[in-house]
Enzyme design. Structure first.
Site, short mmCIF file in Angstrom:
data_model
loop_
_atom_site.label_atom_id
_atom_site.label_comp_id
_atom_site.label_asym_id
_atom_site.label_seq_id
_atom_site.Cartn_x
_atom_site.Cartn_y
_atom_site.Cartn_z
N HIS A 59 0.84 -1.25 0.08
CA HIS A 59 -0.03 -0.06 -0.04
C HIS A 59 1.02 1.24 -0.09
O HIS A 59 0.51 2.34 -0.88
CB HIS A 59 -0.82 -0.11 1.05
CG HIS A 59 -1.86 -0.98 1.35
ND1 HIS A 59 -2.18 -1.68 2.50
CD2 HIS A 59 -2.74 -1.33 0.58
CE1 HIS A 59 -3.26 -2.54 2.17
NE2 HIS A 59 -3.55 -2.44 1.20
N LYS B 172 -15.60 -7.68 6.11
CA LYS B 172 -14.18 -8.33 6.30
C LYS B 172 -13.62 -8.49 7.60
O LYS B 172 -12.63 -9.18 7.75
CB LYS B 172 -13.09 -7.14 5.52
CG LYS B 172 -13.13 -7.38 3.98
CD LYS B 172 -11.85 -6.69 3.42
CE LYS B 172 -12.02 -6.57 1.95
NZ LYS B 172 -10.69 -6.09 1.49
N ARG C 174 -1.84 -6.52 -7.88
CA ARG C 174 -0.73 -7.31 -7.63
C ARG C 174 -0.80 -8.57 -8.50
O ARG C 174 0.40 -8.95 -8.88
CB ARG C 174 -1.02 -7.74 -6.05
CG ARG C 174 -0.72 -6.94 -5.16
CD ARG C 174 -1.39 -7.32 -3.58
NE ARG C 174 -2.48 -7.71 -3.62
CZ ARG C 174 -3.02 -8.97 -3.18
NH1 ARG C 174 -2.12 -9.80 -2.51
NH2 ARG C 174 -4.23 -9.34 -3.27
N SER D 206 -3.08 -7.72 3.12
CA SER D 206 -3.53 -7.49 4.67
C SER D 206 -4.08 -9.00 5.26
O SER D 206 -3.42 -9.21 6.44
CB SER D 206 -4.53 -6.60 4.86
OG SER D 206 -4.13 -5.09 4.25
#
Length: 168
Positions: free
Chosen positions: A19, A43, A97, A135
């Site tokens: 990030h 999440k 990514r 993450s």
């Protein structure tokens, strides 16, 4: 010439070196960068919204100083395109990514374009050293006592480990 304002949205639970890399690179392209920290309770975040905003602010402060731009960190719980309009963004920055990111982002970009064709989505490829970092993986590694120091900034690593140990 109009001020170039971009929005970089995410959950940032926690903010990773990937990030930070995208933020650093996006800061070179705009006059103002707004980092939107999404509520996204679906999440099941490790950090509260307030904690995530504070961590992101702490980790990106040096980027704004180096780039000489205005950088703001703001929470949001609205439709992304509505938040982009609210902050005056002409573009949404997204990091890619892996191929699976592209599938999701392709659909999201199409939907956002239909909602407001005046706001462009700009993709920045993750640097090769950060392509595997997410993450979710950081939280998994940390939960099992693994070393996350090469995946997240120092303060974030400390706060993540403390949170998982029940110290924060």
């Amino acid at each position: 010439m109009a001020e170039r304002i971009a929005l970089y949205p995410g959950t940032f639970d926690p903010i990773t070196n990937g990030h930070v890399d995208i933020i650093s690179r996006a800061a070179k392209l705009v006059d103002k960068l707004v980092i939107g920290v999404a509520v996204n309770v679906g999440k099941g975040p490790l950090f509260s919204l307030e904690e995530r905003v504070a961590l992101v602010e702490a980790e990106v402060r040096p980027i704004a100083e180096r780039a000489g731009i205005e950088l703001a960190v703001r929470p949001f719980s609205t439709l992304l395109i509505a938040f982009a309009r609210e902050v005056g963004a002409q573009m949404i920055v997204r990091g890619l990514r892996v191929v699976t990111d592209f599938d999701y982002e392709f659909q999201m970009t199409g939907m956002n374009y239909r909602l407001d064709s005046s706001i462009e989505t700009v993709f920045l490829m993750a640097s090769e050293t950060h392509q595997f970092i997410s993450s979710r993986f950081v939280k998994d590694v940390a939960a099992f006592g693994g070393d996350i120091s090469s995946f997240v900034p120092k303060l974030t690593a400390q706060k993540t480990m403390a949170k998982l140990k029940g110290e924060a």
